[in-house]
Design a protein around this motif. Sequence first.
Motif, short mmCIF file in Angstrom:
data_model
loop_
_atom_site.label_atom_id
_atom_site.label_comp_id
_atom_site.label_asym_id
_atom_site.label_seq_id
_atom_site.Cartn_x
_atom_site.Cartn_y
_atom_site.Cartn_z
N THR A 44 -5.82 -108.04 2.73
CA THR A 44 -5.10 -106.93 2.11
C THR A 44 -5.18 -106.35 2.81
OG1 THR A 44 -4.84 -108.42 -0.04
CG2 THR A 44 -3.79 -105.50 0.35
N ALA A 45 -6.08 -105.44 2.74
CA ALA A 45 -6.93 -103.85 3.51
C ALA A 45 -5.94 -104.07 4.82
CB ALA A 45 -8.30 -103.50 4.06
N ALA A 46 -6.62 -105.39 5.82
CA ALA A 46 -6.32 -105.62 6.88
C ALA A 46 -4.66 -105.65 7.48
CB ALA A 46 -6.64 -107.11 8.36
N ARG A 47 -3.58 -105.81 6.16
CA ARG A 47 -2.47 -106.15 6.70
C ARG A 47 -1.66 -104.38 6.23
NH1 ARG A 47 -2.22 -110.65 3.06
NH2 ARG A 47 -2.12 -109.95 1.55
N GLU A 48 -2.37 -103.54 5.40
CA GLU A 48 -1.73 -102.24 5.36
C GLU A 48 -1.90 -101.81 6.81
OE1 GLU A 48 -2.44 -102.09 0.39
OE2 GLU A 48 -3.79 -101.19 1.58
N LEU A 49 -3.13 -102.03 6.74
CA LEU A 49 -3.46 -101.22 8.28
C LEU A 49 -2.96 -101.71 9.50
CD1 LEU A 49 -5.61 -99.62 10.79
CD2 LEU A 49 -6.55 -101.41 10.89
N SER A 80 -13.75 -110.46 8.00
CA SER A 80 -12.84 -109.19 8.68
C SER A 80 -12.22 -109.63 10.18
CB SER A 80 -13.35 -107.79 8.71
OG SER A 80 -14.57 -107.55 9.48
N THR A 81 -12.66 -109.64 10.48
CA THR A 81 -12.34 -109.91 12.08
C THR A 81 -10.95 -111.18 11.94
OG1 THR A 81 -14.46 -110.16 13.14
CG2 THR A 81 -12.15 -110.87 14.72
N ARG A 82 -10.91 -111.85 11.63
CA ARG A 82 -10.59 -113.25 10.68
C ARG A 82 -9.22 -112.66 10.43
NH1 ARG A 82 -7.51 -116.68 12.42
NH2 ARG A 82 -9.08 -116.74 13.88
N ALA A 83 -9.47 -111.96 9.21
CA ALA A 83 -8.72 -110.83 8.41
C ALA A 83 -7.26 -110.50 9.55
CB ALA A 83 -8.45 -109.68 7.04
N LEU A 84 -8.19 -109.29 10.14
CA LEU A 84 -7.19 -109.00 11.26
C LEU A 84 -6.53 -109.30 11.84
CD1 LEU A 84 -10.35 -106.46 12.25
CD2 LEU A 84 -8.06 -106.05 11.00
N LEU A 85 -6.89 -110.41 12.73
CA LEU A 85 -6.13 -111.51 13.51
C LEU A 85 -5.33 -111.94 12.59
CD1 LEU A 85 -8.83 -113.43 15.13
CD2 LEU A 85 -7.05 -111.68 16.73
N ASP A 86 -5.08 -112.45 11.41
CA ASP A 86 -4.11 -113.67 10.27
C ASP A 86 -3.03 -112.03 10.14
OD1 ASP A 86 -5.86 -115.50 10.03
OD2 ASP A 86 -6.49 -114.55 8.25
N ALA A 126 -8.13 -97.13 21.33
CA ALA A 126 -7.01 -98.24 20.55
C ALA A 126 -6.49 -97.77 19.45
CB ALA A 126 -8.70 -98.59 19.38
N ASP A 127 -5.33 -99.30 19.33
CA ASP A 127 -4.46 -98.66 17.83
C ASP A 127 -4.85 -98.66 16.77
OD1 ASP A 127 -2.10 -99.54 18.94
OD2 ASP A 127 -2.79 -101.18 19.87
N GLY A 128 -5.95 -99.05 16.06
CA GLY A 128 -6.60 -98.96 14.66
C GLY A 128 -7.97 -99.50 14.58
N ALA A 129 -8.46 -99.03 13.66
CA ALA A 129 -9.98 -99.53 13.61
C ALA A 129 -10.11 -100.22 12.22
CB ALA A 129 -10.77 -98.10 14.02
N PHE A 130 -11.01 -100.88 11.49
CA PHE A 130 -11.15 -101.08 10.28
C PHE A 130 -13.38 -101.44 10.27
CE2 PHE A 130 -10.77 -105.01 7.94
CZ PHE A 130 -10.69 -103.86 6.29
N ALA A 131 -13.47 -100.75 9.19
CA ALA A 131 -14.86 -100.75 8.97
C ALA A 131 -14.46 -101.26 7.60
CB ALA A 131 -15.17 -99.32 8.91
#
Length: 261
Positions: free
Chosen positions: A46-51, A76-82, A134-139
């Motif tokens: 959900t967080a990755a999709r929101e970003l 979390s890498t997989r969530a970002l790619l998805d 980068a376009d964005g960052a997820f932590a």
Amino acid sequence: MLRKRSDAAGPVEVRGARLADEFDRAADRYDLLTRLNPGYHRALRTAARELVSRLTRRSGAGPLTLWDLGCGSGLSTRALLDAAGEDARVVGLDASGGMLSHAEAKSWPSGVRFVQAFAQDLPRVAREHGQHDADGAFAAYLLRNVPEDQRDDVVAAIRDQVEPGGWIALQDYHVKDRRVATAVWTVVCWGVVMPLSVVVRGNPAIYRYLWRSVVDNDSTAQLQARLERAGLTGITWRTGTGWQRGILHTVLARRPQADPA
């Protein structure tokens, strides 16, 4: 792939290395324990999709370039790619070599790279990998593992590695100043997580640390203030669902198109 940590050996680095070693020992059972945590993977997705939804509207074309900070075993890498698509370019950073070994053993498209480094090393890593815009960052679950007196610097460093107009998503447990949330968190950790870590032959020490690190972590108000001090805007919060309501929080923030002079 980079496989070194900072050459400095001060007290902060020593504590960080010890924590990374504990994560190394937990790495073999980490994915299994997260699968037993109701809502863990859903919250990441959900967080990755929101970003990504914010970045897709802004960039319009071309593969997204993303940081995955505190990437651990690559969940979390997989969530970002998805969310972003298999053509996204993602650099995952983590201090634990054991966790990264599990991440690298998984199947990834060519645009994914992993780097072993502390969050405090982010500016150096960005220079070495050409990933400073980068376009964005997820932590996810990162900042509470950073010494409190260095968190402002790490937030500023994350801001600096996304281009103006880019977005940052942070996800973690925040219970400070919330008595009910702290009580629920304590029951879950001591009554469920740590017994499970023993049953599956995980590393109970890292889960005792998990409990304490969350209790001591920034409150949402403290993290909000850090984001504001870094000049980030458009700050929005969302809490988790189920048992994680009021405990798990995701915050999104934007680097302004023009940074303050």
